[in-house]
Design an enzyme around this catalytic site. Structure first.
Site, mmCIF file in Angstrom:
data_model
loop_
_atom_site.group_PDB
_atom_site.id
_atom_site.type_symbol
_atom_site.label_atom_id
_atom_site.label_comp_id
_atom_site.label_asym_id
_atom_site.label_seq_id
_atom_site.Cartn_x
_atom_site.Cartn_y
_atom_site.Cartn_z
ATOM 1 N N HIS A 188 0.843 -1.202 0.000
ATOM 2 C CA HIS A 188 0.000 0.000 0.000
ATOM 3 C C HIS A 188 0.874 1.247 0.000
ATOM 4 O O HIS A 188 1.728 1.438 0.872
ATOM 5 C CB HIS A 188 -0.934 -0.019 1.220
ATOM 6 C CG HIS A 188 -1.988 -1.077 1.109
ATOM 7 N ND1 HIS A 188 -2.433 -1.834 2.166
ATOM 8 C CD2 HIS A 188 -2.677 -1.507 0.014
ATOM 9 C CE1 HIS A 188 -3.366 -2.682 1.738
ATOM 10 N NE2 HIS A 188 -3.527 -2.505 0.440
ATOM 11 N N GLU A 191 1.987 3.500 3.003
ATOM 12 C CA GLU A 191 2.529 2.822 4.191
ATOM 13 C C GLU A 191 4.058 2.781 4.133
ATOM 14 O O GLU A 191 4.698 1.734 4.127
ATOM 15 C CB GLU A 191 1.858 1.446 4.313
ATOM 16 C CG GLU A 191 0.331 1.615 4.452
ATOM 17 C CD GLU A 191 -0.478 0.331 4.387
ATOM 18 O OE1 GLU A 191 0.116 -0.763 4.411
ATOM 19 O OE2 GLU A 191 -1.725 0.423 4.305
ATOM 20 N N HIS A 323 2.637 -3.968 6.738
ATOM 21 C CA HIS A 323 1.717 -2.850 6.462
ATOM 22 C C HIS A 323 1.791 -1.863 7.626
ATOM 23 O O HIS A 323 2.425 -2.117 8.641
ATOM 24 C CB HIS A 323 0.269 -3.360 6.362
ATOM 25 C CG HIS A 323 -0.018 -4.137 5.126
ATOM 26 N ND1 HIS A 323 -0.803 -3.676 4.103
ATOM 27 C CD2 HIS A 323 0.402 -5.379 4.746
ATOM 28 C CE1 HIS A 323 -0.867 -4.580 3.139
ATOM 29 N NE2 HIS A 323 -0.143 -5.637 3.506
ATOM 30 N N GLU A 396 0.742 -5.118 11.000
ATOM 31 C CA GLU A 396 0.344 -3.720 10.847
ATOM 32 C C GLU A 396 1.183 -2.941 11.859
ATOM 33 O O GLU A 396 0.982 -3.063 13.062
ATOM 34 C CB GLU A 396 -1.147 -3.537 11.140
ATOM 35 C CG GLU A 396 -2.075 -4.239 10.158
ATOM 36 C CD GLU A 396 -2.382 -3.398 8.922
ATOM 37 O OE1 GLU A 396 -1.811 -2.299 8.776
ATOM 38 O OE2 GLU A 396 -3.209 -3.853 8.112
HETATM 39 C C1 CXA Z 1 -5.363 -6.925 6.141
HETATM 40 C C2 CXA Z 1 -4.144 -7.530 5.889
HETATM 41 C C3 CXA Z 1 -4.083 -8.856 5.472
HETATM 42 C C4 CXA Z 1 -5.243 -9.575 5.316
HETATM 43 C C5 CXA Z 1 -6.447 -8.971 5.539
HETATM 44 C C6 CXA Z 1 -6.509 -7.643 5.968
HETATM 45 C C7 CXA Z 1 -5.426 -5.505 6.601
HETATM 46 C C8 CXA Z 1 -4.943 -4.465 5.629
HETATM 47 C C9 CXA Z 1 -5.813 -4.491 4.389
HETATM 48 O O1 CXA Z 1 -7.000 -4.119 4.472
HETATM 49 O O2 CXA Z 1 -5.325 -4.894 3.336
HETATM 50 N N1 CXA Z 1 -5.088 -3.189 6.307
HETATM 51 S S1 CXA Z 1 -4.398 -1.833 5.678
HETATM 52 N N2 CXA Z 1 -2.814 -1.964 5.723
HETATM 53 O O3 CXA Z 1 -4.746 -0.704 6.532
HETATM 54 O O4 CXA Z 1 -4.849 -1.707 4.333
HETATM 55 ZN ZN ZN Z 2 -1.717 -1.914 4.024
#
Ligand code: CXA
Ligand code: ZN
Ligand code: CA
Length: 449
Positions: A188, A191, A323, A396
């Site tokens: 992302h 991030e 992330h 995260e």
């Molecule tokens: C996430 C990560 C891995 C599997 C399911 C959900 C959370 C992630 C996302 O939504 O892809 N959160 S984030 N980094 O805020 O986008």
């Molecule tokens: Zn993310």
């Protein structure tokens, strides 16, 4: 598809502009040098989204329904969530009956003289590495530690930037029969701390080899793959104007739309688009792409992972995808709220949870199955586990809330918040020869190998 309110900005001019941009971008994928990222605001279809606190949405099901408006969910609390939404998405959330409170825009936004700051991080963030700076840092380490660190270009992003694979191991040029461990970073765009996490691991594992016992043991007995930047185009775009763009997706145009980008973490080829955990609307933060692996960056990394299947055996045993933010350790599945079922035995789940909780006890994150937050489909963890049987986690990272900087914490936190994960990363490396040892079942699962 839900009706959208778009304020009449989708003009013929915008369509022509996006066509004009699409041609050179496509050419770049064939090997010419990377494009300068288009600055946020350059395209008439672009609108910088904002973060909102949304009161309510207290269950995973409610949050999954909330995410179906096209927002990304950035924080989950007992009585509220924080989302990123553009104007139309915020309206759609209000339509569901929720109350929204707009949060302050990212700190450090470069008002005033953008020309002096373009294409790099603003004041307060210069300790972050942009794409060129990260590449230079990596090249310096490869030159300094050629016996234990090697670099390969595993493919190209949509705009033609190199996607790098770094291998760390004793006798790094040989493919030895050792458990392999994968670290992926920066799916992302906004991030950015996750790229610093990759650089921290590269620096730590090279500089401490031979002096630190745990590091030395791991490089002697594992093959570590670090993919520091899965979304270089998005990352560069996010910083291109001097104001953070709050960008999430890659920078691939979408046919028949002015909206740019695919959410790479909804584009992996396992139960892609199955379960209401992603969007089919290119305007949305969680757009899943036209088909699984339609994002060139996802295809490149998927091909790389498949290439580590040697003689019918996947060499990569465990993985962490980094992330931000919320300080969580997450494990699969994301596509279902069920803890176990097809593709996830009780023992699998117990090993996932035990190792996840062990890592979280070390970095003081919160451990949980990712669908406890909200349902997602097409995430990297679901593919790595569901398709490749790799024990895959998502971290995260810092911070835990928007108030502490959200996606844009100051560079002063980099050192503390990357080294915070040192022990949890080593824990995963150390258990990677037999993850089922975590539940006392190594006899049952790990006899041969
Ligand atoms: C996430 C990560 C891995 C599997 C399911 C959900 C959370 C992630 C996302 O939504 O892809 N959160 S984030 N980094 O805020 O986008
Ligand atoms: Zn993310
Ligand atoms: Ca090997």
């Amino acid at each position: 598809m839900r009706p959208r309110i778009r304020g009449g900005r989708t003009t013929v001019l915008a369509a022509l502009l996006s066509l004009a941009l699409a041609a050179p971008l496509t050419a770049q994928a064939q090997g010419s040098p990377p494009a300068e990222p288009t600055a946020p605001g350059a395209s008439l279809a672009t609108e910088r989204p904002h973060q909102y606190e949304v009161t309510g949405a207290a269950t995973s099901a409610a949050r999954t329904a909330l995410a179906a408006t096209g927002v990304s969910i950035d924080e989950v609390h007992k009585r509220a969530v924080v989302v990123t939404a553009d104007r139309a998405q915020a309206a759609a959330v209000r339509q569901l009956g929720y109350t929204l409170r707009k949060l302050p825009d990212p700190p450090g936004s470069a008002k005033g003289s953008p020309s002096s700051r373009v294409k790099d991080f603003p004041e307060g963030y210069t300790g972050y590495h942009n794409y060129d700076e990260a590449t230079k840092e990596i090249d310096g380490l490869v030159a300094k530690y050629p016996d234990i660190l090697s670099k390969q270009v595993i493919g190209k992003s949509h705009e033609g930037r190199d996607i790098l694979g770094l291998k760390l191991s004793k006798n790094v040029t040989k493919d030895e029969n050792e458990p392999e461990v994968l670290f992926t970073h920066h799916q992302h765009a906004r991030e950015h701390l996750t790229v610093e996490m990759a650089l921290y691991l590269l620096n730590e594992f090279t500089s401490k080899y031979g002096s630190d016992d745990r590091v030395t043991k791991m490089l002697d007995s594992r093959e570590i793959w670090i993919l520091p930047d899965l979304n270089p185009d998005g990352g560069e775009y996010d910083i291109a104007s001097g104001d953070f763009a709050m960008w999430r997706k890659n920078r691939q145009p979408n046919a028949g739309s002015n909206e740019v980008g695919t959410d790479l973490n909804r584009n992996w080829d396992f139960k892609w688009g199955c379960c209401g955990g992603s969007s089919d609307d290119p305007a949305d933060e969680t757009y899943r792409g036209a088909s699984a692996e339609s994002g060139p960056e996802v295809k490149v990394v998927s091909d790389f992972v498949r290439s580590r299947n040697v003689g019918g055996k996947q060499q990569i045993k465990t993985a962490i995808d980094f992330h931000t933010y919320s300080e969580l350790v997450l494990w699969p599945f994301g596509y279902t709220e069920a803890d176990t079922g097809e593709g996830m035995t009780q023992d699998d789940h117990d090993a996932f949870a035990t190792i996840g909780k062990d890592m979280a006890a070390s970095n003081n994150y919160t451990p949980e199955q990712s669908s406890d937050l909200y349902v997602t489909d097409g995430s990297i963890d679901d593919w790595l586990w569901g398709d490749q049987k790799i024990f895959a986690y998502t971290f995260e990272m810092f911070p835990s809330s928007a108030g502490e900087g959200g996606f844009y914490p100051r560079d002063s936190v980099i050192s503390k918040e990357t080294s915070r994960n040192r022990d949890s990363v080593l824990k995963l490396l150390e258990i990677s020869d037999c993850v089922y040892r975590s539940i006392g079942k190594e006899q049952e699962y790990c006899k041969e190998s």
